[in-house]
Motif scaffolding. Structure first.
Motif, PDB file in Angstrom:
ATOM      1  N   VAL A  94     -21.745  26.007 -44.009  1.00 24.18           N
ATOM      2  CA  VAL A  94     -21.615  24.584 -44.709  1.00 24.18           C
ATOM      3  C   VAL A  94     -23.064  23.920 -44.918  1.00 24.18           C
ATOM      4  N   ASP A  95     -23.238  23.511 -46.161  1.00 24.36           N
ATOM      5  CA  ASP A  95     -24.754  23.004 -46.412  1.00 24.36           C
ATOM      6  C   ASP A  95     -24.362  22.056 -47.774  1.00 24.36           C
ATOM      7  N   GLY A  96     -25.360  21.220 -47.758  1.00 27.83           N
ATOM      8  CA  GLY A  96     -25.583  20.267 -48.915  1.00 27.83           C
ATOM      9  C   GLY A  96     -26.409  20.776 -50.001  1.00 27.83           C
ATOM     10  N   ALA A  97     -26.530  20.105 -51.160  1.00 27.52           N
ATOM     11  CA  ALA A  97     -27.388  20.578 -52.086  1.00 27.52           C
ATOM     12  C   ALA A  97     -28.006  19.340 -53.027  1.00 27.52           C
ATOM     13  N   ASP A  98     -29.248  19.750 -53.677  1.00 24.03           N
ATOM     14  CA  ASP A  98     -29.837  18.734 -54.603  1.00 24.03           C
ATOM     15  C   ASP A  98     -29.043  18.452 -55.981  1.00 24.03           C
ATOM     16  N   GLY A 114     -26.191  23.950 -42.588  1.00 28.26           N
ATOM     17  CA  GLY A 114     -27.359  23.793 -43.383  1.00 28.26           C
ATOM     18  C   GLY A 114     -28.223  22.744 -43.096  1.00 28.26           C
ATOM     19  N   THR A 115     -29.186  22.122 -43.851  1.00 24.66           N
ATOM     20  CA  THR A 115     -29.969  21.158 -43.397  1.00 24.66           C
ATOM     21  C   THR A 115     -29.851  20.093 -44.488  1.00 24.66           C
ATOM     22  N   GLY A 116     -30.151  18.725 -43.817  1.00 24.56           N
ATOM     23  CA  GLY A 116     -30.223  17.778 -44.652  1.00 24.56           C
ATOM     24  C   GLY A 116     -29.327  16.438 -44.374  1.00 24.56           C
ATOM     25  N   SER A 117     -29.300  15.270 -44.887  1.00 26.26           N
ATOM     26  CA  SER A 117     -28.420  14.301 -44.338  1.00 26.26           C
ATOM     27  C   SER A 117     -26.987  14.398 -44.234  1.00 26.26           C
ATOM     28  N   THR A 118     -26.209  15.314 -45.610  1.00 31.62           N
ATOM     29  CA  THR A 118     -25.115  15.508 -45.618  1.00 31.62           C
ATOM     30  C   THR A 118     -24.481  16.529 -44.249  1.00 31.62           C
ATOM     31  N   ALA A 119     -25.809  17.643 -44.163  1.00 26.37           N
ATOM     32  CA  ALA A 119     -25.283  18.371 -43.201  1.00 26.37           C
ATOM     33  C   ALA A 119     -25.478  17.949 -41.880  1.00 26.37           C
ATOM     34  N   ILE A 137     -29.247  23.853 -56.861  1.00 22.93           N
ATOM     35  CA  ILE A 137     -30.469  23.751 -56.550  1.00 22.93           C
ATOM     36  C   ILE A 137     -30.580  23.268 -55.109  1.00 22.93           C
ATOM     37  N   LYS A 138     -31.244  24.039 -54.328  1.00 28.51           N
ATOM     38  CA  LYS A 138     -31.670  23.452 -52.888  1.00 28.51           C
ATOM     39  C   LYS A 138     -32.976  23.396 -52.333  1.00 28.51           C
ATOM     40  N   GLY A 139     -33.339  22.789 -51.393  1.00 32.89           N
ATOM     41  CA  GLY A 139     -34.413  22.819 -50.925  1.00 32.89           C
ATOM     42  C   GLY A 139     -35.373  21.399 -50.825  1.00 32.89           C
ATOM     43  N   GLY A 140     -34.418  20.388 -51.173  1.00 30.42           N
ATOM     44  CA  GLY A 140     -34.992  19.264 -51.282  1.00 30.42           C
ATOM     45  C   GLY A 140     -36.000  18.879 -49.848  1.00 30.42           C
ATOM     46  N   GLY A 141     -35.115  19.340 -48.800  1.00 36.49           N
ATOM     47  CA  GLY A 141     -35.581  19.421 -47.264  1.00 36.49           C
ATOM     48  C   GLY A 141     -36.663  20.376 -46.994  1.00 36.49           C
ATOM     49  N   GLY A 142     -37.030  21.357 -47.842  1.00 36.54           N
ATOM     50  CA  GLY A 142     -37.824  22.394 -47.628  1.00 36.54           C
ATOM     51  C   GLY A 142     -37.339  23.551 -46.642  1.00 36.54           C
ATOM     52  N   ALA A 143     -35.964  23.543 -46.714  1.00 40.63           N
ATOM     53  CA  ALA A 143     -35.245  24.810 -45.747  1.00 40.63           C
ATOM     54  C   ALA A 143     -34.880  25.698 -46.626  1.00 40.63           C
ATOM     55  N   LEU A 144     -35.157  25.781 -47.981  1.00 39.72           N
ATOM     56  CA  LEU A 144     -34.573  26.774 -48.520  1.00 39.72           C
ATOM     57  C   LEU A 144     -34.404  28.143 -48.260  1.00 39.72           C
ATOM     58  N   THR A 145     -35.521  28.776 -47.632  1.00 39.40           N
ATOM     59  CA  THR A 145     -35.587  30.080 -47.198  1.00 39.40           C
ATOM     60  C   THR A 145     -34.260  30.511 -46.162  1.00 39.40           C
ATOM     61  N   ARG A 146     -34.353  29.894 -44.985  1.00 39.59           N
ATOM     62  CA  ARG A 146     -33.475  29.981 -44.108  1.00 39.59           C
ATOM     63  C   ARG A 146     -32.090  29.660 -44.656  1.00 39.59           C
ATOM     64  N   GLU A 147     -31.938  28.623 -45.524  1.00 37.75           N
ATOM     65  CA  GLU A 147     -30.569  28.384 -45.908  1.00 37.75           C
ATOM     66  C   GLU A 147     -30.144  29.559 -46.875  1.00 37.75           C
ATOM     67  N   LYS A 148     -31.209  30.295 -47.929  1.00 30.74           N
ATOM     68  CA  LYS A 148     -30.631  31.220 -48.453  1.00 30.74           C
ATOM     69  C   LYS A 148     -30.350  32.625 -47.809  1.00 30.74           C
ATOM     70  N   SER A 196     -23.193  12.285 -57.069  1.00 31.99           N
ATOM     71  CA  SER A 196     -24.241  12.289 -58.079  1.00 31.99           C
ATOM     72  C   SER A 196     -24.984  13.586 -58.125  1.00 31.99           C
ATOM     73  N   LYS A 197     -24.570  14.493 -57.343  1.00 35.85           N
ATOM     74  CA  LYS A 197     -25.198  15.860 -57.246  1.00 35.85           C
ATOM     75  C   LYS A 197     -24.556  16.927 -58.631  1.00 35.85           C
ATOM     76  N   LEU A 198     -23.466  16.507 -58.949  1.00 33.24           N
ATOM     77  CA  LEU A 198     -22.928  17.341 -60.073  1.00 33.24           C
ATOM     78  C   LEU A 198     -23.336  17.138 -61.278  1.00 33.24           C
ATOM     79  N   MET A 229     -20.094   8.502 -48.889  1.00 33.76           N
ATOM     80  CA  MET A 229     -19.579   9.704 -49.651  1.00 33.76           C
ATOM     81  C   MET A 229     -19.906  10.920 -48.935  1.00 33.76           C
ATOM     82  N   LYS A 230     -21.039  11.022 -48.586  1.00 33.81           N
ATOM     83  CA  LYS A 230     -21.792  12.159 -47.817  1.00 33.81           C
ATOM     84  C   LYS A 230     -20.891  12.551 -46.436  1.00 33.81           C
ATOM     85  N   LYS A 231     -20.761  11.484 -45.664  1.00 36.56           N
ATOM     86  CA  LYS A 231     -19.709  11.651 -44.570  1.00 36.56           C
ATOM     87  C   LYS A 231     -18.294  11.945 -44.910  1.00 36.56           C
TER      88      LYS A 231
HETATM   89  C1  5RP Z   1     -32.610  20.962 -47.802  1.00 41.66           C
HETATM   90  C2  5RP Z   1     -31.341  21.049 -48.610  1.00 41.66           C
HETATM   91  C3  5RP Z   1     -30.284  19.914 -48.692  1.00 41.66           C
HETATM   92  O1  5RP Z   1     -29.110  20.396 -48.576  1.00 41.66           O
HETATM   93  C4  5RP Z   1     -30.536  18.996 -49.869  1.00 41.66           C
HETATM   94  O2  5RP Z   1     -31.973  18.534 -49.948  1.00 41.66           O
HETATM   95  C5  5RP Z   1     -29.545  18.098 -49.859  1.00 41.66           C
HETATM   96  O3  5RP Z   1     -29.975  17.012 -48.934  1.00 41.66           O
HETATM   97  P1  5RP Z   1     -29.024  15.816 -48.397  1.00 41.66           P
HETATM   98  O4  5RP Z   1     -27.724  16.309 -48.008  1.00 41.66           O
HETATM   99  O5  5RP Z   1     -29.817  14.859 -47.701  1.00 41.66           O
HETATM  100  O6  5RP Z   1     -28.993  14.937 -49.805  1.00 41.66           O
HETATM  101  O7  5RP Z   1     -31.398  21.867 -49.470  1.00 41.66           O
HETATM  102  O8  5RP Z   1     -33.353  22.026 -47.807  1.00 41.66           O
END
Ligand code: 5RP
Length: 220
Positions: free
Chosen positions: A82-86, A29-34, A95-106, A122-124, A8-10
Motif C-alpha cells: 500500500v503506497d501513495g503516488a504523485d 509505502g512512504t509519504g503523508s498518505t502512507a 509517478i512516484k518519488g516526491g518523497g525520495g523513496a522511489l527505489t525502495r518503493e519500486k 488531484s493525483k489523477l 481525502m488522503k485519510k
Molecule cells: C514518496 C512517494 C509518495 O508516495 C508520493 O510522494 C506521494 O506522497 P503524499 O502521499 O505525501 O502525497 O512516492 O517517495
C-alpha cells in the motif's frame, strides 16, 4: 463542507485497511498518505504478521506504533503493498518519488502480489509529467545523467541537500509530457548511473483508491 486534501488522503488510507487480511505481511509505502495508512494499521497490528517498509521514515513510524518491521530478504513474497503516488493515469501507471523513496518503493512493489495505490483526486491526470519525474542517481554520475536527460527533452533539477536512504542524489525532471510511460521507464533505466526512475509503469498499481469529495472511488 468540502473535504481538505489531507482528509481525502485519510479517507483512502482507511479504505485500504480493508485489503489487509489476518496473518499477512504488508508492504508499506512512504509519504503523508502512507502515514495515514500506518496510523490506521496500528489499530489492527495484532492481526498481521509484520510489515516491510519502503523507507527509514516509514520504518520509524511503524516501530513507533509497535508494529513489527521486517527485512524484505526475510519476508519473501508480500501479498499486499500500500503506497501513495504523485500522479496516476487511468492505466494506473504512476509517478512516484516526491518523497525520495522511489527505489525502495519500486523494490517492495515488485516483490508484492497486489499493489494498492492510495491518493487524493488531484493525483489523477490524463498525461503524466506535470509533476517533475524523480530520478535516483549515483552521485558521481549526476552531471552525465543530467546531460542525457536534457537530450531526452527534460529539464533536470538537482534536489539540493537531499540524500536518499541508499546514499544517492535525486534529479527531478521537469517539462516532460509522458506519452508512453513504459517506453520512457525502460529508456531511463538504461542510462548508466541511474539507480531508479519514478515511473511505475512496467509494474503499475493493481488498484487505485481515489479520495474524492463524493467518497472513495476504486479504479482497477
Ligand atoms: C514518496 C512517494 C509518495 O508516495 C508520493 O510522494 C506521494 O506522497 P503524499 O502521499 O505525501 O502525497 O512516492 O517517495
Amino acid at each position: 463542507m468540502a473535504l481538505s486534501q489531507d482528509e481525502m488522503k485519510k479517507q483512502v488510507a482507511d479504505a485500504a485497511l480493508e485489503y489487509v487480511e489476518p496473518g499477512m505481511i504488508v508492504g508499506i509505502g512512504t509519504g503523508s498518505t502512507a502515514n495515514h495508512f500506518i496510523d490506521g494499521l496500528a489499530k489492527m497490528k495484532g492481526k498481521i504478521d509484520g510489515t516491510v517498509a519502503s523507507s527509514e521514515a516509514s520504518a520509524e513510524r511503524l516501530r513507533g506504533h509497535g508494529i513489527e518491521v521486517m527485512e524484505l530478504n526475510a519476508a519473501g513474497n508480500i501479498p499486499l503493498y500500500v503506497d501513495g503516488a504523485d500522479e496516476s493515469n487511468k492505466y494506473l501507471h504512476l509517478i512516484k518519488g516526491g518523497g525520495g523513496a522511489l527505489t525502495r518503493e519500486k523494490i517492495v512493489a515488485a516483490a508484492s502480489d497486489k499493489f494498492v495505490c492510495i491518493a487524493d483526486e488531484s493525483k489523477l491526470v490524463d498525461i503524466m509529467g506535470k509533476f517533475p519525474l524523480p530520478i535516483e542517481v549515483i552521485p558521481m554520475a549526476r552531471s552525465y545523467v543530467a546531460r542525457q536527460l536534457v537530450k531526452l527533452g527534460g529539464e533536470p533539477v538537482y534536489r539540493d541537500g537531499f540524500v536518499t536512504d541508499n546514499g544517492n542524489i535525486i534529479l527531478d525532471v521537469h517539462n516532460l509530457e509522458i506519452m508512453n510511460p513504459v517506453e520512457l521507464e525502460e529508456k531511463l533505466n538504461n542510462l548508466v548511473g541511474v539507480v531508479t526512475n519514478g515511473l511505475f509503469a512496467m509494474r503499475p498499481a493493481d488498484v487505485l483508491l481515489l479520495g474524492t469529495q463524493d467518497g472513495v472511488k476504486t479504479i482497477t
